[in-house]
Design a protein around this motif. Structure first.
Motif, PDB file in Angstrom:
ATOM      1  N   GLU A  64       0.950  36.599  41.515  1.00 13.61           N
ATOM      2  CA  GLU A  64       1.950  35.839  40.769  1.00 13.61           C
ATOM      3  C   GLU A  64       3.268  36.588  40.598  1.00 13.61           C
ATOM      4  N   GLN A  65       3.288  37.872  40.963  1.00  9.52           N
ATOM      5  CA  GLN A  65       4.521  38.625  40.823  1.00  9.52           C
ATOM      6  C   GLN A  65       5.628  38.035  41.705  1.00  9.52           C
ATOM      7  N   ASN A  66       6.861  38.156  41.213  1.00  8.75           N
ATOM      8  CA  ASN A  66       8.058  37.670  41.897  1.00  8.75           C
ATOM      9  C   ASN A  66       8.205  36.145  41.845  1.00  8.75           C
ATOM     10  N   LYS A  67       7.342  35.494  41.085  1.00  2.00           N
ATOM     11  CA  LYS A  67       7.489  34.061  40.903  1.00  2.00           C
ATOM     12  C   LYS A  67       8.467  33.780  39.752  1.00  2.00           C
ATOM     13  N   THR A  68       9.023  32.579  39.760  1.00  5.04           N
ATOM     14  CA  THR A  68       9.935  32.152  38.694  1.00  5.04           C
ATOM     15  C   THR A  68       9.467  30.812  38.152  1.00  5.04           C
ATOM     16  N   PHE A  69       9.267  30.752  36.847  1.00  2.00           N
ATOM     17  CA  PHE A  69       8.912  29.503  36.177  1.00  2.00           C
ATOM     18  C   PHE A  69      10.104  29.049  35.338  1.00  2.00           C
ATOM     19  N   ALA A  70      10.168  27.751  35.087  1.00  2.00           N
ATOM     20  CA  ALA A  70      11.215  27.198  34.230  1.00  2.00           C
ATOM     21  C   ALA A  70      10.585  26.524  33.023  1.00  2.00           C
ATOM     22  N   LEU A  71      11.196  26.718  31.879  1.00  2.00           N
ATOM     23  CA  LEU A  71      10.791  26.037  30.652  1.00  2.00           C
ATOM     24  C   LEU A  71      11.887  25.036  30.287  1.00  2.00           C
ATOM     25  N   ILE A  72      11.511  23.762  30.249  1.00  2.00           N
ATOM     26  CA  ILE A  72      12.468  22.685  30.000  1.00  2.00           C
ATOM     27  C   ILE A  72      12.094  21.967  28.706  1.00  2.00           C
ATOM     28  N   ALA A  73      13.090  21.666  27.890  1.00  2.00           N
ATOM     29  CA  ALA A  73      12.870  20.886  26.671  1.00  2.00           C
ATOM     30  C   ALA A  73      14.175  20.233  26.264  1.00  2.00           C
ATOM     31  N   SER A  74      14.085  19.212  25.430  1.00  2.00           N
ATOM     32  CA  SER A  74      15.295  18.600  24.905  1.00  2.00           C
ATOM     33  C   SER A  74      15.996  19.570  23.967  1.00  2.00           C
ATOM     34  N   GLU A  75      17.282  19.344  23.762  1.00  2.00           N
ATOM     35  CA  GLU A  75      18.021  20.188  22.829  1.00  2.00           C
ATOM     36  C   GLU A  75      17.415  20.090  21.432  1.00  2.00           C
ATOM     37  N   PHE A  76      16.906  18.918  21.066  1.00  2.00           N
ATOM     38  CA  PHE A  76      16.286  18.732  19.763  1.00  2.00           C
ATOM     39  C   PHE A  76      15.020  19.568  19.622  1.00  2.00           C
ATOM     40  N   ALA A  77      14.177  19.553  20.666  1.00  2.00           N
ATOM     41  CA  ALA A  77      12.929  20.324  20.608  1.00  2.00           C
ATOM     42  C   ALA A  77      13.215  21.815  20.461  1.00  2.00           C
ATOM     43  N   PHE A  78      14.191  22.322  21.203  1.00  2.00           N
ATOM     44  CA  PHE A  78      14.532  23.742  21.093  1.00  2.00           C
ATOM     45  C   PHE A  78      15.081  24.088  19.703  1.00  2.00           C
ATOM     46  N   SER A  79      15.621  23.084  18.999  1.00  2.00           N
ATOM     47  CA  SER A  79      16.155  23.352  17.658  1.00  2.00           C
ATOM     48  C   SER A  79      15.053  23.502  16.623  1.00  2.00           C
ATOM     49  N   LEU A  80      13.833  23.020  16.916  1.00  2.00           N
ATOM     50  CA  LEU A  80      12.709  23.114  15.983  1.00  2.00           C
ATOM     51  C   LEU A  80      12.008  24.457  16.170  1.00  2.00           C
ATOM     52  N   LYS A  81      12.678  25.505  15.729  1.00  2.00           N
ATOM     53  CA  LYS A  81      12.228  26.862  16.031  1.00  2.00           C
ATOM     54  C   LYS A  81      10.917  27.238  15.359  1.00  2.00           C
ATOM     55  N   SER A  82      10.639  26.652  14.184  1.00  2.00           N
ATOM     56  CA  SER A  82       9.413  27.022  13.484  1.00  2.00           C
ATOM     57  C   SER A  82       8.171  26.482  14.172  1.00  2.00           C
ATOM     58  N   PHE A  83       8.326  25.481  15.020  1.00  2.00           N
ATOM     59  CA  PHE A  83       7.181  24.914  15.743  1.00  2.00           C
ATOM     60  C   PHE A  83       7.256  25.255  17.227  1.00  2.00           C
ATOM     61  N   PHE A  84       8.212  24.648  17.932  1.00  2.00           N
ATOM     62  CA  PHE A  84       8.304  24.873  19.371  1.00  2.00           C
ATOM     63  C   PHE A  84       8.773  26.289  19.703  1.00  2.00           C
ATOM     64  N   GLY A  85       9.480  26.915  18.773  1.00  2.00           N
ATOM     65  CA  GLY A  85       9.910  28.290  19.003  1.00  2.00           C
ATOM     66  C   GLY A  85       8.739  29.239  19.157  1.00  2.00           C
ATOM     67  N   GLU A  86       7.663  28.994  18.379  1.00  2.00           N
ATOM     68  CA  GLU A  86       6.460  29.823  18.493  1.00  2.00           C
ATOM     69  C   GLU A  86       5.797  29.641  19.854  1.00  2.00           C
ATOM     70  N   ILE A  87       5.778  28.409  20.346  1.00  2.00           N
ATOM     71  CA  ILE A  87       5.189  28.151  21.662  1.00  2.00           C
ATOM     72  C   ILE A  87       6.015  28.838  22.748  1.00  2.00           C
ATOM     73  N   TYR A  88       7.338  28.712  22.632  1.00  2.00           N
ATOM     74  CA  TYR A  88       8.228  29.346  23.612  1.00  2.00           C
ATOM     75  C   TYR A  88       8.009  30.859  23.667  1.00  2.00           C
ATOM     76  N   LEU A  89       7.913  31.499  22.491  1.00  2.00           N
ATOM     77  CA  LEU A  89       7.718  32.952  22.457  1.00  2.00           C
ATOM     78  C   LEU A  89       6.386  33.341  23.080  1.00  2.00           C
ATOM     79  N   SER A  90       5.367  32.524  22.842  1.00  2.00           N
ATOM     80  CA  SER A  90       4.060  32.800  23.444  1.00  2.00           C
ATOM     81  C   SER A  90       4.128  32.692  24.963  1.00  2.00           C
TER      82      SER A  90
END
Length: 340
Positions: free
Chosen positions: A61-87
């Protein structure tokens, strides 16, 4: 000359079969994860040379690139989706996979404007966090880039999804209220906003049905906006209050508690409140709100695992993985003390 260590030597040391050793070191099914770890430890201690499946996977899996996509609203909900993003970020970092993050605007969603790295197919996999429009997600899927949905699914979307077990979680929450003696239990939420919210309404109904409690339709507020004024109008129109409210998320739980407080109704002496998600609002509310906790870190771990698996199994049937929830009892729920 030192004797070359064999699988049989490992088997003799652990007093297990050579076949079990082979299964453990090759990553094949048939042995438990604990046995696999014990065999790998013994192999290292004895100096047996092998490349573990886990190391092979990480190397591939080395040298691979993944993308994380979400709505601007979802990214603003840091207490919920922010935890998932950090994980997700932590898991990909462990495996040497590069991560691109792309907020999607409402205009881009309505016009189906895909990020350039999707159009150019310059990423190896995509993680879509929460819901965008079904048409937009299907536009992404049409590129044939392996894609995993996180906390969203839809009958018209053919993709793997990592989901909360919303029905059973809501069932558990309502059953908690039933065990406290409540029989008049209301539901608050906007079920048209998300399939997850509709599934929580189904779990609410299922719990009442299973315990042979007749549902009062006046207690189901399933089209309320998550706004103070809209909730106040909807609740003030009720001819009477239930003895408990099950709220579809933390935001609604907080608003319901606020409404009851200003109406002079004591929580939980007169009305109990239970909600879903265990976000910040349920923890700062007064009283703190009983809730269904979601393991947000596990969301990220499972999403990454599934995307790697999907890349290596592109023709396999699509899967929906349901993650369990845990009831956290707090001060907002208690036994029925007042009755009509």
């Amino acid at each position: 000359m030192a004797k070359k260590i064999t699988m049989q030597d490992i088997a003799d040391r652990l007093q297990i079969s050579k076949n079990s050793v082979s299964q453990a070191l090759s990553g094949k099914p048939g042995v438990s994860e604990e046995t696999r770890r014990i065999v790998e430890t013994a192999a290292r201690e004895l100096g047996y040379e092998y490349t573990s499946v886990r190391n092979q996977l990480q190397k591939s899996e080395q040298n691979k690139t993944f993308a994380l996509i979400a709505s601007e609203f979802a990214f603003s909900l840091k207490s919920f989706f922010g935890e998932i993003y950090l994980s997700i970020e932590r898991e990909l970092s462990k495996q040497g996979i590069h991560l691109l993050i792309q907020p999607i605007s409402e205009h881009a969603i309505s016009e189906r404007q895909l990020p350039s790295f999707v159009q150019n197919k310059s990423v190896d996999g995509i993680l879509i966090l929460s819901h965008l429009s079904t048409d937009y997600i299907n536009e992404i899927l049409s590129t044939n880039i392996p894609t995993i949905l996180i906390d969203h699914h839809h009958p018209h979307i053919n993709a793997d999804a990592i989901l909360t077990n919303n029905r059973f979680g809501a069932y558990t929450a309502v059953e908690h209220l039933l065990k406290l003696g409540h029989r008049k239990i209301g539901f608050v939420g906007n079920t048209s906003y998300s399939p997850s919210y509709y599934e929580r309404l189904e779990g609410y109904r299922l719990a009442l049905h299973h315990h042979e409690i007749k549902i009062d339709p006046t207690f189901i507020l399933s089209d309320v906006l998550e706004e103070d004024e809209d909730l106040r109008i909807s609740m003030s129109k009720l001819p009477k209050q239930p003895t408990a409210w099950f709220c579809v998320n933390d935001g609604f739980g907080f608003l319901v508690c606020s409404y009851l407080y200003h109406a002079g109704i004591k929580i939980p002496d007169q009305i109990s409140v239970c909600n879903f998600d265990n976000g910040q609002l349920s923890q700062i509310s007064n009283p703190k709100i009983t809730t269904m906790d979601i393991d947000l870190k596990l969301y990220g771990i499972k999403a990454v695992e599934q995307l790697i698996w999907r890349i290596n199994n592109k023709d396999a049937v699509y899967q929906e993985i349901l993650l369990p929830t845990t009831l956290i009892k707090r001060a907002s729920t208690g036994p029925v003390l007042t009755r009509d």
